[in-house]
Design an enzyme around this catalytic site. Structure first.
Site, mmCIF file in Angstrom:
data_model
loop_
_atom_site.group_PDB
_atom_site.id
_atom_site.type_symbol
_atom_site.label_atom_id
_atom_site.label_comp_id
_atom_site.label_asym_id
_atom_site.label_seq_id
_atom_site.Cartn_x
_atom_site.Cartn_y
_atom_site.Cartn_z
ATOM 1 N N ILE A 58 -7.888 -6.594 19.689
ATOM 2 C CA ILE A 58 -8.729 -7.485 18.885
ATOM 3 C C ILE A 58 -7.961 -8.772 18.606
ATOM 4 O O ILE A 58 -6.733 -8.751 18.438
ATOM 5 C CB ILE A 58 -9.119 -6.811 17.546
ATOM 6 N N TYR A 101 4.085 3.221 15.693
ATOM 7 C CA TYR A 101 2.706 2.778 15.487
ATOM 8 C C TYR A 101 1.710 3.817 16.002
ATOM 9 O O TYR A 101 0.747 4.174 15.317
ATOM 10 C CB TYR A 101 2.494 1.443 16.206
ATOM 11 N N ALA A 102 1.965 4.333 17.215
ATOM 12 C CA ALA A 102 1.074 5.344 17.792
ATOM 13 C C ALA A 102 1.042 6.598 16.935
ATOM 14 O O ALA A 102 -0.020 7.194 16.715
ATOM 15 C CB ALA A 102 1.511 5.675 19.213
ATOM 16 N N SER A 120 1.575 6.806 13.721
ATOM 17 C CA SER A 120 0.842 6.533 12.473
ATOM 18 C C SER A 120 -0.661 6.521 12.705
ATOM 19 O O SER A 120 -1.431 7.046 11.895
ATOM 20 C CB SER A 120 1.302 5.206 11.862
ATOM 21 N N LYS A 121 -1.085 5.940 13.823
ATOM 22 C CA LYS A 121 -2.519 5.826 14.092
ATOM 23 C C LYS A 121 -3.115 7.159 14.559
ATOM 24 O O LYS A 121 -4.265 7.478 14.254
ATOM 25 C CB LYS A 121 -2.769 4.722 15.122
ATOM 26 N N VAL A 133 0.808 -1.220 0.000
ATOM 27 C CA VAL A 133 0.000 0.000 0.000
ATOM 28 C C VAL A 133 0.842 1.272 0.000
ATOM 29 O O VAL A 133 0.329 2.351 -0.317
ATOM 30 C CB VAL A 133 -0.995 0.039 1.179
ATOM 31 N N ASN A 139 -7.306 -0.126 5.858
ATOM 32 C CA ASN A 139 -7.106 -1.015 6.998
ATOM 33 C C ASN A 139 -5.680 -1.539 7.116
ATOM 34 O O ASN A 139 -5.275 -1.973 8.188
ATOM 35 C CB ASN A 139 -8.079 -2.201 6.885
ATOM 36 N N SER A 185 -6.491 3.230 15.805
ATOM 37 C CA SER A 185 -6.300 2.359 16.970
ATOM 38 C C SER A 185 -6.405 3.200 18.226
ATOM 39 O O SER A 185 -6.092 4.397 18.219
ATOM 40 C CB SER A 185 -4.911 1.702 16.912
#
Length: 242
Positions: free
Chosen positions: A183, A150-151, A153-154, A59, A85, A137
Site C-alpha cells: 500500500i 514483522y512477519a 507479529s503480523k 501502544v 492499526n 499483512s
C-alpha cells in the site's frame, strides 16, 4: 455505515490509520485516534473536526491503553469499534537482528493489539456488542526475507484474531483481520526500488494499493453490513497471493 458509533484507531496519524479515521468520521462516527506524533494528530483534528479527538501514546504501554479506553467510555458511554492499526518495521536479516529490533516490532505490532483489545473487550462484553479489526499483512501469511520480526507479529495477529473471535463471539463481538498487500504509505515509500518492482511484478492488478482502499474494507467490516463476518482474514492485496 458507522453513524453514531464510537471508535478507537491506533496508528491514526498517517497512512492506513489516517485514511480509516477519515472514512469513519465522514460516515458519522466519533473517533479517538492514538499515535506517537502529536503534531500529525493535531493536523488531522483540524481537518476532521469535532468528531475526531486524539491521545498521544505508545501502544506498547499497557497501563496507558487502559487509561485511554476508560477515558473514552467515560466520556461517550461506550466503545463500538477498535481498529488495531499501529505498526512499525525494523527490517534486518535474522543473523544480524538484535533483541532491540525484535522487541520493538513485537511490542508495537502485537502487544499493542493485545493491550487495546484486552481493555476494549471488557467494555464490549458488558455492551454485548462491538467490533475489533486487526490490521495484519500479507507478510504475516507468506513471510518475507529480512522481516522475521514483522512477519511474526503480523502472523501473530491472525492467530490472535481467530482465538479472541472464539472467546468473544457469544457476547456479540466480532473480530476480523485485514491483510493489506503493498500500500502507498510512508512505510512502503522507504522500500528499495528493487523490492518495489518485485512486488509490482507479483501483483496481478499491477499497482500498489491506496490507504483509502484498505479503509473502505475496514469501514464495511466495522458496519452492520458485515454482521455475520468474524474470525476471518480479508486480503486487500491486488491479488498478490494468487
Amino acid at each position: 455505515m458507522v453513524e453514531g458509533k464510537v471508535a478507537i484507531i491506533t496508528g491514526a496519524s498517517s497512512g492506513i490509520g489516517k485514511a480509516i479515521a477519515g472514512k469513519f468520521v465522514k460516515g458519522g462516527a466519533y473517533v479517538l485516534g492514538v499515535a506517537r506524533s502529536e503534531e500529525k494528530l493535531k493536523a488531522i483534528k483540524e481537518e476532521l473536526g469535532e468528531n475526531f479527538d486524539y491521545e498521544v501514546a505508545d501502544v506498547s504501554d499497557h497501563d496507558r491503553a487502559k487509561e485511554i479506553v476508560e477515558r473514552l467510555v467515560k466520556e461517550k458511554g461506550r466503545i463500538d469499534i477498535l481498529v488495531n492499526n499501529a505498526g512499525t518495521t525494523e527490517d534486518t536479516l535474522l543473523v544480524r537482528m538484535d533483541e532491540e529490533k525484535w522487541d520493538k516490532v513485537i511490542d508495537t505490532n502485537l502487544k499493542g493489539a493485545f493491550n487495546y483489545s484486552r481493555h476494549a473487550a471488557t467494555h464490549m462484553m458488558r455492551q454485548r456488542s462491538g467490533v475489533i479489526i486487526n490490521i495484519s499483512s500479507i507478510v504475516g501469511i507468506y513471510g518475507n526475507a529480512a522481516q522475521a520480526n514483522y512477519a511474526a507479529s503480523k502472523a501473530g495477529l491472525i492467530g490472535f484474531t481467530k482465538s479472541i473471535a472464539k472467546e468473544l463471539g457469544k457476547r456479540g463481538i466480532r473480530v476480523v483481520a485485514v491483510a493489506p498487500g503493498f500500500i502507498e504509505t510512508p512505510m512502503t515509500e522507504n522500500l528499495p526500488e528493487k523490492i518495489k518492482k518485485a512486488a509490482l511484478d507479483m501483483t496481478p492488478l499491477g499497482r500498489f494499493g491506496k490507504p483509502e482502499e484498505v479503509a473502505n474494507v475496514v469501514l464495511f467490516l466495522s458496519s452492520d453490513l458485515a454482521s455475520f463476518i468474524t474470525s476471518t482474514v480479508v486480503e486487500v492485496s491486488g491479488g498478490l497471493l494468487i
